[in-house]
Write an enzyme that holds these catalytic residues in place. Structure first.
Site, PDB file in Angstrom:
ATOM      1  N   LYS A   1       0.877  -1.174   0.000  1.00  0.00           N
ATOM      2  CA  LYS A   1       0.000   0.000   0.000  1.00  0.00           C
ATOM      3  C   LYS A   1       0.912   1.222   0.000  1.00  0.00           C
ATOM      4  CE  LYS A   1      -3.840   1.812   2.826  1.00  0.00           C
ATOM      5  NZ  LYS A   1      -4.659   1.555   4.018  1.00  0.00           N
TER       6      LYS A   1
ATOM      7  N   SER B   1      -9.368   1.441   3.008  1.00  0.00           N
ATOM      8  CA  SER B   1      -8.545   2.231   2.114  1.00  0.00           C
ATOM      9  C   SER B   1      -7.499   1.412   1.355  1.00  0.00           C
ATOM     10  CB  SER B   1      -7.844   3.364   2.883  1.00  0.00           C
ATOM     11  OG  SER B   1      -7.023   2.856   3.906  1.00  0.00           O
TER      12      SER B   1
ATOM     13  N   SER C   1      -9.408  -0.904   7.033  1.00  0.00           N
ATOM     14  CA  SER C   1      -8.832  -0.757   5.689  1.00  0.00           C
ATOM     15  C   SER C   1      -8.227  -2.007   5.082  1.00  0.00           C
ATOM     16  CB  SER C   1      -7.783   0.339   5.697  1.00  0.00           C
ATOM     17  OG  SER C   1      -8.440   1.557   5.548  1.00  0.00           O
TER      18      SER C   1
HETATM   19  N1  GLN Z   1     -12.806   3.634   6.416  1.00  0.00           N
HETATM   20  C1  GLN Z   1     -12.183   3.991   7.658  1.00  0.00           C
HETATM   21  C2  GLN Z   1     -11.867   5.473   7.645  1.00  0.00           C
HETATM   22  O1  GLN Z   1     -12.138   6.097   6.665  1.00  0.00           O
HETATM   23  C3  GLN Z   1     -10.965   3.159   7.925  1.00  0.00           C
HETATM   24  C4  GLN Z   1      -9.764   3.563   7.163  1.00  0.00           C
HETATM   25  C5  GLN Z   1      -8.525   2.806   7.522  1.00  0.00           C
HETATM   26  O2  GLN Z   1      -8.595   1.744   8.171  1.00  0.00           O
HETATM   27  N2  GLN Z   1      -7.371   3.367   7.144  1.00  0.00           N
HETATM   28  O3  GLN Z   1     -11.349   5.999   8.592  1.00  0.00           O
END
Ligand code: GLN
Length: 475
Positions: free
Chosen positions: A72, A147, A171
């Site tokens: 990532k 994400s 994410s």
């Molecule tokens: N969707 C969650 C957020 O927007 C988790 C994102 C993540 O785990 N980086 O905060």
């Protein structure tokens, strides 16, 4: 195709000379050329020649030697552009490498790409990116999840063997569910965060994403452990996870917290997730209904503490020290900086940030209580199948609500394993998560692997549907 094989099958094949690391690298790059233009999983594709050079000289010292992988784009990589999917870092070349990357390099694994994501980890659909949305390989009119959407889509479309994702509030698990792959959100501190571009420092966790539980356990053995560069990394010994996957499941009880299966959950997802408990009964586990009444407060805690921490973490991107100026932040990121700054400011701190931390403590107790009545918990990952591109971006509240099942584990610090558990009638992937006590990775992986021995959801790939074949390559 080689990329359908497990990491251990690949390691054996490499040693027997059935195929070479060069063959594996070529298969990845060929698939990238065929599919990535339509999926947009990569931000940076490393040069094929560089990867081939490494493949030719690799010594087979570990199961990951000669195996291609992706990161990532929130992990810093010395001399390789690292963007966190934000225009703020569009030209940032880090001077050092994240520990997780360095550990993989030391085993002879070969980096082939840096992956698309929601900028800074802010999002659950990989649309909040300055590099264009990631499209779901199972249906390209839909999101891949986020994400860590780029890593999940790339594994699912066989453009890499495995990936390292990052999970602050789902994410790793959310895109794993929507792309039909396996992913592990580890216990806070299990894997070093050194060199991870921080979102919310007390939630962030670094973990493996791959086709199966067995692959995830091989990766975790390599990346876990104490790191002198990360004071929050844990000295708890690292188990030989992959050697312990076949332990019999004696005296295991799966807890099913009923609040996680009430209104708001898509009925097809509810059925598929509850079926995991039924299937696991065949391996000898017991199933128990229980209650987690604080469930509803999870989102509020997460969306107060997460933005508070990110407003502090992102203060360093001032256009002077790293990359470009703050005017390059996306609206979603600015929204989170504003919420966090507000929650931390004098006069509001006690009412919002401090209150959220107090409720966080109650949540820690709530999970302790639930996990004292069972071995692990079974929960859904997403309330719906992957939405159409654009749907979540047009409604910030809906966007936050999509995280409802994955945001409560990170404030508590406990691990969670995301497993493919079926498909909707229209053919979209569904995932379930098994959540355990602190440092219960060994148990989660053991149960998850046993589940994958009696089911075949994780073996299905969008390529077998055939509709990714024959697409005009967009390069
Ligand atoms: N969707 C969650 C957020 O927007 C988790 C994102 C993540 O785990 N980086 O905060």
């Amino acid at each position: 195709m080689l990329l359908d094989k497990s990491i251990l099958e690949l390691a054996t094949g490499l040693r027997k000379g059935d195929f070479s690391s060069v063959d594996l690298i070529n298969e990845c790059y060929d698939n990238i050329a065929k599919y990535n233009g339509n999926i947009n999983a990569f931000i940076t594709i490393l040069p094929r020649d560089t990867a081939l050079k490494q493949a030719k000289s690799v010594k087979l010292t570990s199961p990951l030697s000669g195996i291609p992988f992706v990161l990532k784009d929130c992990y810093v990589t010395e001399s390789v552009k690292t963007t966190a999917a934000s225009n703020v870092l569009t030209n940032f070349i880090p001077p050092y490498s994240a520990t997780v990357y360095q550990k993989l390099l030391n085993t002879g694994a070969i980096l082939i790409g840096k992956m698309n994501m929601d900028a800074w980890g802010h999002g659950g659909s990989s649309e909040n990116t300055n590099f264009g949305p990631v499209k779901n390989p199972w249906d390209r009119s839909r999101v891949a999840g986020g994400s860590s959407g780029g890593p999940a889509a790339a594994i699912s479309a066989r453009m890499t063997v495995f990936a390292i994702g990052e999970d602050t509030g789902g994410s790793i698990r959310n895109p794993a569910a929507w792309c039909n792959i396996t992913g592990l959100k580890v216990t806070y501190g299990r894997v070093s965060r050194y060199g991870t571009i921080a979102y919310a420092s007390s939630f962030d966790s670094v973990g493996p994403m791959a086709k199966s539980v067995q692959d995830c356990s091989v990766i975790l053995e390599t990346i876990a452990g104490l790191d002198p560069y990360d004071a929050t990394s844990s000295p708890t010994p690292v188990s030989p996870y992959s050697a312990l996957l076949n332990k019999k499941l004696n005296d295991i009880t799966i807890g099913v917290p009923r609040e996680f299966f009430q209104e708001g959950l898509d009925p097809e997802i509810k059925t598929a997730v509850l079926k995991v408990a039924e299937d696991l009964k065949n391996t000898g586990v017991k199933v128990k209904d229980l209650s987690m009444p604080l469930f509803d407060y999870g989102l509020a805690i997460y969306y107060l503490i997460g933005p508070s921490e990110t407003s502090s973490n992102l203060a360093r991107y001032d256009g002077i020290r790293f990359g470009l100026g703050r005017e390059f932040f996306t609206d979603e990121t600015i929204r989170r900086i504003l919420i966090g700054t507000y929650a931390l400011s004098a006069g509001y701190y006690d009412a919002y940030y401090k209150k959220a931390q107090q409720v966080r403590t109650l949540f820690i107790e709530e999970y302790k209580k639930a996990l004292s009545q069972c071995s692990v918990l079974l929960q859904p990952i997403t309330p719906t199948p992957p939405p159409k591109l654009g749907e979540l971006m047009s409604d910030p509240l809906q966007n936050f609500l999509a995280d409802i099942y994955t945001i409560s584990q990170n404030p508590v610090g406990i691990p969670s394993l995301a497993l493919p558990c079926g498909f909707t009638k229209s053919g979209l992937p569904i995932g379930a998560q098994l959540v355990g006590p602190m440092f219960s990775e060994e148990l989660l992986l053991n149960i998850g692997h046993q589940y994958q021995q009696i089911t075949d959801h994780h073996l299905k790939s969008p390529l077998s549907k055939g509709d990714l074949e024959g697409l005009k390559p967009k390069l």
